[in-house]
Enzyme design. Structure first.
Site, PDB file in Angstrom:
ATOM      1  N   SER A 133       0.827  -1.223   0.000  1.00 34.03           N
ATOM      2  CA  SER A 133       0.000   0.000   0.000  1.00 34.03           C
ATOM      3  C   SER A 133       0.852   1.261   0.000  1.00 34.03           C
ATOM      4  CB  SER A 133      -0.911   0.021   1.227  1.00 34.03           C
ATOM      5  OG  SER A 133      -1.712  -1.120   1.234  1.00 34.03           O
ATOM      6  N   TRP A 179       1.010   2.410   5.890  1.00 32.76           N
ATOM      7  CA  TRP A 179       0.264   1.456   6.737  1.00 32.76           C
ATOM      8  C   TRP A 179       0.988   0.127   6.881  1.00 32.76           C
ATOM      9  CZ3 TRP A 179      -3.113   4.705   8.360  1.00 32.76           C
ATOM     10  CH2 TRP A 179      -3.818   5.538   7.496  1.00 32.76           C
ATOM     11  N   ARG A 216      -5.884 -13.471   3.004  1.00 33.94           N
ATOM     12  CA  ARG A 216      -7.264 -13.211   3.438  1.00 33.94           C
ATOM     13  C   ARG A 216      -7.824 -14.342   4.300  1.00 33.94           C
ATOM     14  NH1 ARG A 216      -8.339 -10.665  -2.452  1.00 33.94           N
ATOM     15  NH2 ARG A 216      -7.499  -8.638  -1.858  1.00 33.94           N
ATOM     16  N   GLN A 231     -35.674 -12.436  26.021  1.00 34.32           N
ATOM     17  CA  GLN A 231     -35.542 -12.995  24.663  1.00 34.32           C
ATOM     18  C   GLN A 231     -34.716 -12.096  23.733  1.00 34.32           C
ATOM     19  OE1 GLN A 231     -38.915 -13.394  21.852  1.00 34.32           O
ATOM     20  NE2 GLN A 231     -38.697 -15.582  22.214  1.00 34.32           N
ATOM     21  N   ILE A 240     -24.699  -5.955  24.796  1.00 30.21           N
ATOM     22  CA  ILE A 240     -25.103  -6.893  25.850  1.00 30.21           C
ATOM     23  C   ILE A 240     -24.463  -6.501  27.192  1.00 30.21           C
ATOM     24  CG2 ILE A 240     -24.825  -9.318  26.629  1.00 30.21           C
ATOM     25  CD1 ILE A 240     -25.332 -10.108  23.640  1.00 30.21           C
ATOM     26  N   GLY A 289     -24.073  -3.485  28.125  1.00 27.61           N
ATOM     27  CA  GLY A 289     -24.607  -2.189  28.562  1.00 27.61           C
ATOM     28  C   GLY A 289     -23.475  -1.197  28.777  1.00 27.61           C
ATOM     29  N   GLU A 298      -5.873  -5.893   3.805  1.00 29.72           N
ATOM     30  CA  GLU A 298      -5.797  -7.018   2.853  1.00 29.72           C
ATOM     31  C   GLU A 298      -7.038  -7.055   1.942  1.00 29.72           C
ATOM     32  OE1 GLU A 298      -3.891 -10.625   3.843  1.00 29.72           O
ATOM     33  OE2 GLU A 298      -2.625  -9.696   5.365  1.00 29.72           O
ATOM     34  N   SER A 331     -13.954  -4.764   2.499  1.00 25.62           N
ATOM     35  CA  SER A 331     -15.119  -5.627   2.240  1.00 25.62           C
ATOM     36  C   SER A 331     -15.695  -5.341   0.853  1.00 25.62           C
ATOM     37  CB  SER A 331     -16.193  -5.400   3.312  1.00 25.62           C
ATOM     38  OG  SER A 331     -15.738  -5.940   4.537  1.00 25.62           O
TER      39      SER A 331
HETATM   40  C1  LIG Z   1      -3.818  -1.125  10.593  1.00 21.79           C
HETATM   41  C2  LIG Z   1      -3.510  -1.324   9.138  1.00 21.79           C
HETATM   42  C3  LIG Z   1      -2.501  -2.200   8.773  1.00 21.79           C
HETATM   43  C4  LIG Z   1      -2.165  -2.376   7.423  1.00 21.79           C
HETATM   44  N1  LIG Z   1      -1.125  -3.184   7.081  1.00 21.79           N
HETATM   45  C5  LIG Z   1      -0.686  -3.193   5.788  1.00 21.79           C
HETATM   46  C6  LIG Z   1       0.529  -3.879   5.437  1.00 21.79           C
HETATM   47  O1  LIG Z   1       1.189  -4.526   6.270  1.00 21.79           O
HETATM   48  N2  LIG Z   1       0.939  -3.819   4.143  1.00 21.79           N
HETATM   49  C7  LIG Z   1       0.264  -3.136   3.172  1.00 21.79           C
HETATM   50  O2  LIG Z   1       0.706  -3.128   2.033  1.00 21.79           O
HETATM   51  N3  LIG Z   1      -0.899  -2.481   3.492  1.00 21.79           N
HETATM   52  C8  LIG Z   1      -1.372  -2.485   4.766  1.00 21.79           C
HETATM   53  N4  LIG Z   1      -2.536  -1.792   5.094  1.00 21.79           N
HETATM   54  C9  LIG Z   1      -3.225  -1.042   4.051  1.00 21.79           C
HETATM   55  C10 LIG Z   1      -4.573  -1.605   3.654  1.00 21.79           C
HETATM   56  O3  LIG Z   1      -4.419  -2.789   2.943  1.00 21.79           O
HETATM   57  C11 LIG Z   1      -5.313  -0.503   2.884  1.00 21.79           C
HETATM   58  O4  LIG Z   1      -5.661   0.504   3.816  1.00 21.79           O
HETATM   59  C12 LIG Z   1      -6.555  -1.030   2.186  1.00 21.79           C
HETATM   60  O5  LIG Z   1      -6.202  -1.844   1.099  1.00 21.79           O
HETATM   61  C13 LIG Z   1      -7.463   0.093   1.684  1.00 21.79           C
HETATM   62  O6  LIG Z   1      -6.742   1.041   0.950  1.00 21.79           O
HETATM   63  P1  LIG Z   1      -6.905   2.604   1.293  1.00 21.79           P
HETATM   64  O7  LIG Z   1      -6.718   2.784   2.733  1.00 21.79           O
HETATM   65  O8  LIG Z   1      -6.037   3.354   0.366  1.00 21.79           O
HETATM   66  O9  LIG Z   1      -8.433   2.930   0.962  1.00 21.79           O
HETATM   67  P2  LIG Z   1      -9.043   3.268  -0.483  1.00 21.79           P
HETATM   68  O10 LIG Z   1      -8.559   2.294  -1.473  1.00 21.79           O
HETATM   69  O11 LIG Z   1      -8.812   4.714  -0.760  1.00 21.79           O
HETATM   70  O12 LIG Z   1     -10.574   3.040  -0.216  1.00 21.79           O
HETATM   71  C14 LIG Z   1     -11.420   3.993   0.429  1.00 21.79           C
HETATM   72  C15 LIG Z   1     -12.847   3.452   0.377  1.00 21.79           C
HETATM   73  O13 LIG Z   1     -13.275   3.342  -0.995  1.00 21.79           O
HETATM   74  C16 LIG Z   1     -13.701   2.019  -1.262  1.00 21.79           C
HETATM   75  N5  LIG Z   1     -13.361   1.673  -2.650  1.00 21.79           N
HETATM   76  C17 LIG Z   1     -12.169   1.817  -3.286  1.00 21.79           C
HETATM   77  N6  LIG Z   1     -12.261   1.356  -4.542  1.00 21.79           N
HETATM   78  C18 LIG Z   1     -13.526   0.885  -4.706  1.00 21.79           C
HETATM   79  C19 LIG Z   1     -14.239   0.272  -5.786  1.00 21.79           C
HETATM   80  N7  LIG Z   1     -13.647   0.037  -6.953  1.00 21.79           N
HETATM   81  N8  LIG Z   1     -15.525  -0.048  -5.579  1.00 21.79           N
HETATM   82  C20 LIG Z   1     -16.117   0.157  -4.388  1.00 21.79           C
HETATM   83  N9  LIG Z   1     -15.504   0.724  -3.335  1.00 21.79           N
HETATM   84  C21 LIG Z   1     -14.227   1.082  -3.485  1.00 21.79           C
HETATM   85  C22 LIG Z   1     -12.956   1.142  -0.246  1.00 21.79           C
HETATM   86  O14 LIG Z   1     -13.602  -0.093  -0.044  1.00 21.79           O
HETATM   87  C23 LIG Z   1     -12.983   2.040   0.980  1.00 21.79           C
HETATM   88  O15 LIG Z   1     -14.225   1.935   1.619  1.00 21.79           O
HETATM   89  C24 LIG Z   1      -2.905  -1.670   6.432  1.00 21.79           C
HETATM   90  C25 LIG Z   1      -3.941  -0.821   6.810  1.00 21.79           C
HETATM   91  C26 LIG Z   1      -4.237  -0.610   8.140  1.00 21.79           C
HETATM   92  C27 LIG Z   1      -5.335   0.335   8.508  1.00 21.79           C
END
Ligand SMILES: Cc1cc2nc3c(=O)[nH]c(=O)nc-3n(C[C@H](O)[C@H](O)[C@H](O)COP(=O)(O)OP(=O)(O)OC[C@H]3O[C@@H](n4cnc5c(N)ncnc54)[C@H](O)[C@@H]3O)c2cc1C
Length: 380
Positions: A126, A156, A243, A279, A337, A339, A363, A366
């Site tokens: 990233s 990150w 994943r 419940q 749960i 509270g 990684e 969602s």
């Molecule tokens: C605590 C932590 C540890 C991490 N560790 C590592 C690591 O060890 N190595 C590494 O390489 N990375 C690491 N990451 C990075 C992580 O994999 C990225 O943050 C992640 O892939 C999302 O990228 P972004 O933050 O740039 O968000 P963006 O890609 O900018 O996404 C922002 C939002 O837009 C949505 N979005 C983007 N494109 C689309 C699309 N085509 N359709 C629909 N929705 C979309 C995303 O789902 C998200 O909700 C880490 C991140 C965190 C927070």
């Protein structure tokens, strides 16, 4: 079909459980508050063989299967998801990547120290402007004949400071787009590498996360993994497997929160009876239990497919999306749960809720998992 675990798998699960309760639980709240890396515990985990669990014994690994691996990760994550993510990146990305895609000379040079846990592995894909869209790599690896020169910034990065070995993805030939990307194995202390400050995160606070800056970092050509241009495909293959580990981590976090909520619901009284007798609470627990069972089955099926050399990309995306989203729902209900007690640190569930959140992000978010799943099913 056989849904039974082997004796060895159960032993590993129990060993992970015992370790988590004995060594991780006592200071997990303090480490969460101070963002302190679990250095002592990592050393012990290395001695116990949890680093390089699945690596072939000829490279000093444990030679275990992926089912054992996910069972162990789940148990660690129930108690301390920060420790679990260090192990997940190390095992699923660094060790697996080198063992399965590096050449023999590279394996001999890098793998045994990783498998023994003498060095921690980190995966650097990233960037500030390349997350979900990992093809937009701005970090460059310029071909200089017998070496590459790396320049750019990674964002990150889990274990950036504590790792000894980096797997770095960078762009060599921009014209070739993702086919011009390469992967390299680097010593974390190579001249020209510097780190940004420790990220002050919502959760996973005792895993160290930093930006990593590369300024004219020289990498010998023999440190490139695979053929020229293999880097992007390599990263995607690793994430398919990674994943499964993150899904196991998510289901561990959710399971930890569920266990606490179940216990609390049998102790806490309201309106003259234990709250589990209402419940509304009992049904919450039932829904949480169903999600846990579904999630665990997806994780185990993905691990089983990987162990049996079958394609697992679709199932690992399903497992990651389902387990991460369920972990967020389950941990939120666990806080409910509890509270008001759920809202304070002492009861652990608020921490688990904070930890669950990032499983929906790293990684592959969602949303990205749904892209992977929909593209695959639409293709068939
Ligand atoms: C605590 C932590 C540890 C991490 N560790 C590592 C690591 O060890 N190595 C590494 O390489 N990375 C690491 N990451 C990075 C992580 O994999 C990225 O943050 C992640 O892939 C999302 O990228 P972004 O933050 O740039 O968000 P963006 O890609 O900018 O996404 C922002 C939002 O837009 C949505 N979005 C983007 N494109 C689309 C699309 N085509 N359709 C629909 N929705 C979309 C995303 O789902 C998200 O909700 C880490 C991140 C965190 C927070």
């Amino acid at each position: 079909m056989n849904f039974e675990f082997t004796e060895e798998q159960l032993m590993i699960k129990q060993a992970a459980r015992d370790f988590a309760v004995r060594e991780l639980l006592p200071d997990v709240l303090e480490r969460d508050a101070s963002s302190r890396f679990p250095a002592r515990q990592m050393k012990m985990l290395a001695e116990l063989g949890f680093f390089g669990m699945c690596v072939d014994p000829k490279y000093d690994g444990g030679g275990m299967d992926n089912i054992s691996y996910v069972l162990a990760l789940e148990e660690f994550a129930k108690i301390d998801a920060s420790a679990a993510v260090v192990l997940a990146v190390h095992n699923s990305l660094a060790c697996y990547g080198i063992e399965h895609y590096a050449n023999e000379e590279q394996k001999q040079r890098f793998l045994p120290a990783l498998a023994r846990g003498e060095k921690i592995g980190a995966f650097l894909l990233s960037e500030p402007e390349a997350g979900s869209d990992a093809t937009s790599q701005k970090t460059t690896a310029e071909d200089k004949g017998d070496y590459y020169l790396i320049n750019g910034t990674k964002n990150w990065i889990t274990s950036a400071d504590n790792a000894g070995t980096y797997i770095v993805i960078a762009q060599t030939d921009r014209e070739k787009k993702h086919k011009g990307i390469n992967a390299f194995i680097l010593d974390r202390h190579s001249p020209g590498i510097s780190l940004g400050p420790h990220e002050d995160k919502m959760g996973m606070r005792s895993s160290d996360t930093h930006s990593v800056m590369f300024t004219d970092v020289k990498v010998p050509k023999e440190n490139r993994i695979g053929e020229d241009g293999f880097g992007f495909s390599f990263a995607m293959k690793l994430l398919d497997g990674g994943r499964i580990g993150i899904a196991a981590q998510a289901i561990g976090i959710a399971g930890g929160a569920f266990d606490l909520a179940l216990k609390y619901s049998k102790e806490r009284k309201a309106f003259g009876t234990e709250i589990c007798n209402h419940q509304a609470i009992a049904f919450k627990l039932a829904e949480m239990a169903v999600k846990l069972e579904n999630g665990r089955n997806l994780v185990l099926k993905s691990a089983w497919l990987k162990d049996n050399g079958l394609p697992y990309g679709l199932q690992s995306a399903m497992a990651k999306q389902y387990c991460a989203d369920s972990a967020m729902e389950i941990t939120t209900e666990a806080v409910q749960i509890h509270g008001g007690y759920g809202y304070v640190k002492e009861y652990h569930v608020e921490r688990l809720m904070r930890e669950a959140k990032v499983t929906q992000i790293y990684e592959g978010t969602s949303e990205i998992q749904k892209i992977v799943i929909s593209r695959t099913i639409l293709k068939d």
